[in-house]
Design a protein around this motif. Structure first.
Motif, PDB file in Angstrom:
ATOM      1  N   LEU A  50      -7.783  23.935 -35.042  1.00  0.00           N
ATOM      2  CA  LEU A  50      -7.117  24.440 -33.846  1.00  0.00           C
ATOM      3  C   LEU A  50      -7.393  25.926 -33.663  1.00  0.00           C
ATOM      4  N   ARG A  51      -7.317  26.685 -34.744  1.00  0.00           N
ATOM      5  CA  ARG A  51      -7.537  28.127 -34.674  1.00  0.00           C
ATOM      6  C   ARG A  51      -8.963  28.489 -34.294  1.00  0.00           C
ATOM      7  N   ILE A  52      -9.912  27.646 -34.682  1.00  0.00           N
ATOM      8  CA  ILE A  52     -11.300  27.983 -34.378  1.00  0.00           C
ATOM      9  C   ILE A  52     -11.697  27.544 -32.976  1.00  0.00           C
ATOM     10  N   GLY A  53     -10.753  26.945 -32.252  1.00  0.00           N
ATOM     11  CA  GLY A  53     -10.978  26.739 -30.832  1.00  0.00           C
ATOM     12  C   GLY A  53     -10.925  25.332 -30.302  1.00  0.00           C
ATOM     13  N   ALA A  54     -10.817  24.322 -31.153  1.00  0.00           N
ATOM     14  CA  ALA A  54     -10.706  22.960 -30.625  1.00  0.00           C
ATOM     15  C   ALA A  54      -9.479  22.880 -29.719  1.00  0.00           C
TER      16      ALA A  54
END
Length: 272
Positions: A50-54
């Motif tokens: 989630l943090r990396i952008g998904a």
């Protein structure tokens, strides 16, 4: 011939959202969890994705773990499956799936992996889903395709590819990618990244602070999150490995795996 992993190689390929982006356009990541006493690794991977952008991350879990996970996450969604077939059905709406972190060294994990392999969804295969095949690596390789990634440390690697490390880490990773037909992340101080077509990168910025339980689960989630956003697997792995180490280096002493997802935004900001 290998090259040194550096942001200049993959920075332009990072999946930044456009002004009209919505969550489904930003990629949908699934993470398979173990049973109710083994959910932490999946939660770490999911938060990292989630943090990396998904744009959407869903933990897929056995029914007994659903209520526990739902009470421990917020933006991460939860869905339960009662059989490998129902897991494969859930995978149909996702763009990448991580399987292995605390999944369990059981027949159920093997059946779940086989069911996922029958779908078109790219896989990041880690931890238990690697160790499970130590006596029958060809059964694992039969589940893998060119978009997939395996993430062994040296112990897991030796169990799947006995004797290859005698060639040296770089040559061993390249040969393992050829044999398995998947991308290989041979983790260590200088992580080696190899693609099935022979490409190879050596990551130079490894951090000793990553020698802590759960850090590999975070890396698997980061890789899965980038692939879910449409990034080429070789570039996604290269970016995730470098950013994972950079995050650890920024934090330094006292780092735990729980700290890593929260460090990802600053790392991404430095690459924007």
């Amino acid at each position: 011939m290998s090259e040194t992993n550096d942001p200049i190689l993959w920075r332009a390929a990072l999946p930044w959202p456009g002004p009209d982006a919505h969550k489904h356009q930003r990629g949908r990541l699934g993470v398979v969890s173990g049973g109710m006493l083994h959910t932490g690794a999946a939660r770490l991977a999911a938060r990292a994705g989630l943090r990396i952008g998904a744009g959407l991350v869903r933990i897929l879990c056995p029914p007994d773990a659903g209520a526990l996970i739902a009470g421990a996450v917020e933006a991460v969604m939860v869905a339960s499956f009662a059989s490998p077939a129902s897991l494969a059905t859930l995978a149909g709406s996702l763009d990448c799936i991580v399987i292995g972190p605390a999944a369990g060294l059981t027949r159920a994990t093997a059946r779940n992996l086989a069911a996922l392999a029958a779908t078109d969804t790219p896989l990041v295969v880690d931890a238990d889903a690697l160790t499970l095949f130590k006596d029958r690596p060809n059964d694992l390789f039969a589940c893998l395709a060119g978009m997939d990634v395996i993430t062994p440390h040296e112990g897991e690697f030796e169990r799947l590819f006995p004797g290859l490390l005698e060639q040296g880490r770089e040559a061993a990773a390249v040969e393992a990618a050829r044999i398995s037909g998947a991308h290989v992340v041979l983790k260590g101080r200088e992580t080696v990244i190899a693609a099935p077509d022979g490409r190879c990168r050596i990551n130079p910025n490894g951090s000793p602070w990553l020698a802590t339980a759960g850090s590999g689960d975070v890396l698997a989630g980061m890789i899965g999150g980038l692939i879910a956003q449409g990034m080429d697997p070789f570039e996604a792995v290269s970016a995730a490995v470098w950013m994972h180490a950079d995050a650890a280096g920024r934090f330094g002493p006292g780092l735990t795996a729980e700290d890593l997802p929260g460090l990802i935004p600053a790392v991404l900001g430095g690459l924007a």
